[in-house]
Enzyme design. Structure first.
Site, short mmCIF file in Angstrom:
data_model
loop_
_atom_site.label_atom_id
_atom_site.label_comp_id
_atom_site.label_asym_id
_atom_site.label_seq_id
_atom_site.Cartn_x
_atom_site.Cartn_y
_atom_site.Cartn_z
N CYS A 97 -1.38 5.12 6.39
CA CYS A 97 -1.51 5.36 4.94
C CYS A 97 -2.08 6.73 4.67
O CYS A 97 -1.80 7.33 3.64
CB CYS A 97 -2.49 4.36 4.32
SG CYS A 97 -2.03 2.66 4.51
N ASN A 99 -3.22 -6.55 -2.21
CA ASN A 99 -3.76 -5.83 -1.06
C ASN A 99 -5.07 -6.55 -0.69
O ASN A 99 -6.06 -6.45 -1.39
CB ASN A 99 -3.98 -4.37 -1.48
CG ASN A 99 -4.82 -3.55 -0.50
OD1 ASN A 99 -5.53 -4.09 0.33
ND2 ASN A 99 -4.75 -2.24 -0.65
N HIS A 123 3.04 -2.85 1.35
CA HIS A 123 3.95 -1.73 1.67
C HIS A 123 4.60 -2.06 3.02
O HIS A 123 3.96 -2.69 3.87
CB HIS A 123 3.19 -0.41 1.84
CG HIS A 123 2.65 0.17 0.57
ND1 HIS A 123 1.38 0.68 0.48
CD2 HIS A 123 3.23 0.36 -0.64
CE1 HIS A 123 1.18 1.15 -0.75
NE2 HIS A 123 2.28 0.95 -1.45
N GLU A 169 6.89 3.83 -4.15
CA GLU A 169 5.61 4.00 -3.46
C GLU A 169 5.71 5.05 -2.35
O GLU A 169 4.87 5.11 -1.46
CB GLU A 169 5.14 2.65 -2.91
CG GLU A 169 4.95 1.59 -3.99
CD GLU A 169 3.58 1.62 -4.69
OE1 GLU A 169 2.58 1.86 -4.01
OE2 GLU A 169 3.53 1.39 -5.92
O1 SUG Z 1 -2.26 1.25 -3.08
N1 SUG Z 1 -5.57 0.73 -2.04
C1 SUG Z 1 -4.26 1.34 -1.80
C2 SUG Z 1 -3.97 1.35 -0.33
C3 SUG Z 1 -2.74 2.13 -0.03
C4 SUG Z 1 -2.32 2.01 1.39
N2 SUG Z 1 -1.18 2.82 1.63
C5 SUG Z 1 -0.18 2.50 2.45
N3 SUG Z 1 -0.03 1.30 2.93
N4 SUG Z 1 0.67 3.41 2.73
C6 SUG Z 1 -3.18 0.59 -2.58
O2 SUG Z 1 -3.26 -0.64 -2.66
C7 SUG Z 1 -7.49 0.12 -3.40
C8 SUG Z 1 -8.41 0.83 -4.34
C9 SUG Z 1 -9.61 -0.01 -4.72
O3 SUG Z 1 -9.51 -1.23 -4.75
O4 SUG Z 1 -10.66 0.59 -5.01
C10 SUG Z 1 -6.15 0.84 -3.25
O5 SUG Z 1 -5.68 1.48 -4.15
#
Ligand code: SUG
EC number: 3.5.3.23
Length: 448
Positions: free
Chosen positions: A371, A25, A250, A174
């Site tokens: 999200c 991510n 995702h 997910e």
């Molecule tokens: O799972 N970020 C989440 C973002 C989720 C996004 N959701 C969707 N696309 N539906 C993840 O990667 C980052 C937390 C941090 O780095 O502090 C985090 O968990």
């Protein structure tokens, strides 16, 4: 009977921080160690909820989780009083303390997969909590998620809840981030579209090389079985492994659908033509006229999609049948994306308007408008059976903004996570919140 798509938005929790926890991510990795502003994050989210409510959409709210997750730290061998558990974790294993503090439950598109009653064999709305098995900080969400969803959708006559799938990567799930439902009307039988990143049991499917594919085919199939979906009512498709390797962790980072429309990037899927034909055919059998809008890579590159979160938008049906796209501010800041959107709304197609929201606090961790919401299609009877405490109203919005202003800090750095006072602040806030939202006891500190 009338039917609705209700968006339940995750309320950002008091420990919102940038932990750099999500390999694959891009935003999470690149903003690691920055100071966060939990108060601003929660208020930005509430503003979006209020705006959608004011536009006439039914809007709900999903409570955040207890963090730091002291129980999770105890299960990893840290002992003593709660304060000692936190102190020891900070001293001996800071990354585990950071993970146990993540407010990641705000991204409720990952809370569960939801199938509306018109699609399921027993005519109930089905929920399967997502095991979020790919990342430790997310894998600890589902027990509380299940209790919160149980408190929101308690009526067993209308709602069925399934526990998360087995906690192994082979069943990595997910939730709704990789699931889209197409239909003519929300209350009519539709087609549920499950997008997976790899197969855990069949090596013929390709897989990404650099970043993990979080969702497996076998997990998606298990959810479809648990929900009692029919063969005619499902389509499984594989995400293009090369976009996962470009940061599309995702499917909702590269595609969004609603009603009869799929809005996606040209490179989002494998075997795109075949998949679109299957969706078209299965929806036609249900009386629906499936359409898709493919965004060409020469207008918007995958990298632009990942940076701007163009597809992590909310596609909403308005009363006149046209659609509205809710996008993050980052789309306006990207000239190619913004130009594309201008052309899209001017073209006279189904998407007529774009509304922009500032969700920067969440965006910096890779969480855009899509999200932050869990979609639940409900008919009038089912909506009436939902716990009314979680449906957004003007007074609830006022109460929640005051609650945030009273309990949330306006800056949080990694060093603050070791402060035992933070745990007390969070518990005090959440105890009050369960009363505001009429959830009963859902948190470990309330039930143990
Ligand atoms: O799972 N970020 C989440 C973002 C989720 C996004 N959701 C969707 N696309 N539906 C993840 O990667 C980052 C937390 C941090 O780095 O502090 C985090 O968990």
């Amino acid at each position: 009977m009338k039917s609705f798509e209700v968006n339940f938005d995750g309320l950002v929790g008091p420990t919102h921080n940038y932990g750099g926890l999500s390999f694959g991510n891009v935003a999470s990795q690149s903003n690691s160690q920055q100071a966060s502003n939990p108060r601003e994050a929660a208020l930005q989210g509430l503003e979006k909820m209020k705006a959608l409510m004011d536009m006439g959409f039914v809007q709900g709210v999903l409570a955040p989780q207890e963090r730091p997750d002291v129980a999770a730290l105890r299960s990893l061998g840290f002992s003593g009083t709660d304060a000692q558990v936190i102190e020891r974790a900070a001293k001996e294993a800071m990354p585990l303390l950071v993970a146990s503090c993540s407010a990641s439950s705000m991204w409720v598109a990952n809370a569960a997969t939801v199938s509306p009653s018109a699609d399921t064999a027993d005519g109930r709305v089905h929920f399967t909590a997502a095991n979020l098995n790919c990342k430790y900080h997310r894998s600890i969400e589902h027990p509380t998620t299940s209790r919160v969803l149980g408190a929101m959708f308690a009526d067993q006559q209308h709602f069925a809840h399934h526990a998360a799938l087995p906690a192994v990567a082979q069943f990595g799930d997910e939730g709704a981030a990789n699931h889209t439902r197409f239909c003519r009307e929300y209350g009519e039988a539709g087609v549920e579209f499950f997008v997976f990143g790899r197969s855990a049991f069949d090596s013929r499917y390709p897989a990404p090389q650099k970043y993990p594919a979080r969702q497996t085919l076998e997990a998606s199939q298990a959810v479809a079985r648990l929900h009692g979906l029919s063969e005619e009512g499902v389509v499984f498709a594989q995400q293009n492994p090369s976009v996962i390797d470009q940061g599309v962790f995702h499917n909702d980072v590269i595609a969004v659908g609603n009603g009869e429309l799929l809005f996606h990037h040209q490179d989002a899927f494998l075997n795109t033509e075949q998949m679109l034909a299957e969706l078209h055919g299965k929806l036609a059998a249900r009386g629906a006229n499936f359409q898709s809008i493919s965004v060409p890579r020469d207008q918007v590159a995958v990298e632009d999609a990942v940076r701007s979160y163009l597809f992590n938008s909310q596609l909403l049906s308005r009363a006149d049948g046209s659609m509205l796209l809710i996008v993050p501010e980052e789309c306006r800041a990207n000239p190619r994306v913004w130009q594309y959107l201008q052309g899209l709304t001017a073209a006279g197609g189904p998407i007529r308007e774009v509304k922009v929201f500032d969700l920067k606090q969440s965006m910096q961790n890779g969480g855009g408008p899509a999200c932050l919401r869990l979609r639940v299609a409900l008919n009038e009877t089912e909506l009436a059976a939902v716990n009314p405490g979680v449906i957004m109203t003007a007074p609830l919005y006022d109460t929640l903004t005051q609650w945030v202003s009273k309990h949330y800090r306006d800056a949080l750095r990694e060093s603050d996570l070791a402060d035992p006072q933070l745990l007390l602040e969070c518990r005090t806030a959440l105890d009050e919140l369960t009363q505001i939202l009429k959830l009963g006891s859902v948190y470990p500190f309330q039930i143990n």
